[in-house]
Write a protein that holds these residues in place. Structure first.
Motif, short mmCIF file in Angstrom:
data_model
loop_
_atom_site.label_atom_id
_atom_site.label_comp_id
_atom_site.label_asym_id
_atom_site.label_seq_id
_atom_site.Cartn_x
_atom_site.Cartn_y
_atom_site.Cartn_z
N ALA A 270 17.49 12.11 -63.10
CA ALA A 270 16.56 11.48 -63.95
C ALA A 270 16.58 11.73 -65.50
O ALA A 270 16.53 11.24 -66.36
CB ALA A 270 15.15 11.47 -63.37
N ALA A 271 16.47 13.33 -65.52
CA ALA A 271 16.51 13.90 -66.88
C ALA A 271 17.78 13.52 -67.71
O ALA A 271 17.73 13.19 -68.92
CB ALA A 271 16.35 15.41 -66.94
N LYS A 272 19.03 13.52 -66.95
CA LYS A 272 20.22 13.21 -67.63
C LYS A 272 20.31 11.81 -67.98
O LYS A 272 20.87 11.64 -69.03
CB LYS A 272 21.33 13.57 -66.53
CG LYS A 272 22.74 13.43 -67.16
CD LYS A 272 24.04 14.02 -66.19
CE LYS A 272 24.02 13.10 -65.08
NZ LYS A 272 25.29 13.59 -63.99
N GLY B 273 18.77 9.63 -75.70
CA GLY B 273 18.74 10.61 -76.60
C GLY B 273 17.94 12.15 -76.58
O GLY B 273 17.07 11.95 -75.70
N SER B 274 17.94 12.92 -77.52
CA SER B 274 17.16 14.01 -77.21
C SER B 274 15.65 14.04 -76.98
O SER B 274 14.89 14.67 -76.34
CB SER B 274 17.74 15.28 -78.20
OG SER B 274 17.03 14.78 -79.32
N ASN B 275 15.28 13.12 -77.79
CA ASN B 275 13.61 13.10 -77.95
C ASN B 275 13.00 12.48 -76.71
O ASN B 275 11.96 12.33 -76.47
CB ASN B 275 13.26 12.14 -79.16
CG ASN B 275 13.55 12.87 -80.56
OD1 ASN B 275 13.52 14.17 -80.34
ND2 ASN B 275 13.76 12.35 -81.44
N PHE C 239 23.28 20.96 -67.60
CA PHE C 239 24.75 21.44 -68.17
C PHE C 239 25.58 22.12 -67.51
O PHE C 239 26.76 22.35 -67.11
CB PHE C 239 24.59 21.77 -69.78
CG PHE C 239 24.04 20.88 -70.61
CD1 PHE C 239 24.99 20.14 -71.27
CD2 PHE C 239 22.75 20.86 -71.10
CE1 PHE C 239 24.79 19.07 -72.22
CE2 PHE C 239 22.46 19.97 -72.10
CZ PHE C 239 23.55 18.97 -72.62
N ASP C 240 24.88 22.91 -66.55
CA ASP C 240 25.59 24.04 -65.58
C ASP C 240 26.36 22.94 -64.57
O ASP C 240 27.30 23.30 -64.18
CB ASP C 240 24.65 24.84 -64.89
CG ASP C 240 24.06 26.01 -65.70
OD1 ASP C 240 24.88 26.35 -66.68
OD2 ASP C 240 23.41 26.91 -65.04
N ALA D 50 28.15 12.05 -74.01
CA ALA D 50 26.95 11.65 -74.91
C ALA D 50 26.21 13.15 -75.05
O ALA D 50 25.62 13.51 -75.98
CB ALA D 50 26.21 10.68 -74.69
N LEU D 51 25.96 13.69 -73.98
CA LEU D 51 25.22 14.85 -73.60
C LEU D 51 25.74 16.14 -74.49
O LEU D 51 25.24 16.92 -75.03
CB LEU D 51 25.35 15.39 -72.05
CG LEU D 51 24.43 14.69 -71.16
CD1 LEU D 51 24.68 15.06 -69.69
CD2 LEU D 51 23.20 14.17 -71.37
N TRP D 52 27.10 16.41 -74.60
CA TRP D 52 27.87 17.31 -74.97
C TRP D 52 27.70 17.10 -76.76
O TRP D 52 27.30 18.16 -77.48
CB TRP D 52 29.24 17.46 -74.81
CG TRP D 52 29.51 17.61 -73.43
CD1 TRP D 52 29.93 16.89 -72.25
CD2 TRP D 52 28.96 19.03 -72.80
NE1 TRP D 52 29.88 17.53 -71.18
CE2 TRP D 52 29.28 18.76 -71.38
CE3 TRP D 52 28.60 20.29 -73.27
CZ2 TRP D 52 29.07 19.82 -70.34
CZ3 TRP D 52 28.32 21.50 -72.28
CH2 TRP D 52 28.49 21.05 -71.06
#
Length: 209
Positions: free
Chosen positions: A31-33, A40-42, A75-76, A117-119
């Protein structure tokens, strides 16, 4: 800007190792990903993530006390998934060039996924957030370590330092390619040709041992 909090509590994988706990933990990560990729980050708010999967904010914090804990888990997992797929691809080839090409191909394939997009997000945040920079370095070091281990199989005569340097070269090239993919069509003839040229250049570096 995403505010990353520090936590002195033990890692969540030490507290939720049962089957039910693992399932819940994965639901939170997924869900967080999704929130990060879509908004986006916010958009990463622990309370909102908890509401989305139908648990309380306190329940979520049992698994991930802070955003920092959750980001590290996201990210892990992404790095582990990517490096495992890369190792499988490399193991399916039998020549030095084929193995090196497989490392590049795995990286290019990853750059075409939504997770890229995460990176890009992490790299942007790392410019202004020391905690994010620390997470980014940790994940990058892990990736380069795995690539260096594969290079040891490809070219056993390479020194440890040389393997590490070539791993960083590969990493830097793929990072640059990822930036280009943000505004170029990855499937265009130009980008395909560029990927081929990257393989040729890297093989030349490897042969210069």
């Amino acid at each position: 800007m995403l505010q990353v909090e520090k936590s002195d509590r033990p890692p969540s994988n030490e507290r939720a190792t049962g089957t039910k706990g693992k399932i819940r933990r994965q639901q939170i990560i997924d869900a967080a990903k999704h929130a990060l990729i879509e908004g986006g980050s916010n958009s990463l708010v622990l309370r909102d993530v908890a509401e989305q999967i139908g648990i309380t904010h306190g329940n979520l914090q049992y698994y991930f006390p802070t955003k920092n804990d959750l980001l590290i888990a996201i990210f892990d997992q992404a790095v582990e998934k990517y490096t495992e797929s890369m190792k499988v691809a490399v193991s399916e080839t039998s020549t030095r060039k084929g193995r090196l090409d497989a490392i590049v191909d795995a990286g290019v394939a990853e750059l075409k996924t939504p997770e890229t997009a995460l990176w890009r997000m992490m790299m942007s945040l790392a410019d202004h957030n020391p905690d994010m920079a620390s997470i980014l370095k940790k994940e990058n070091d892990l990736y380069e370590q795995v690539v260096a281990e594969e290079l040891k199989i490809i070219s056993p005569n390479l020194s440890v330092q040389r393997r590490r340097h070539i791993a960083r070269i590969i990493h830097a090239i793929l990072d640059g390619l990822g930036v280009q993919f943000s505004y170029e069509d990855p499937e265009s003839p130009e980008m395909r040709a560029l990927a081929s040229e990257i393989k040729i250049a890297l093989y030349a570096v490897l042969e210069a041992e």
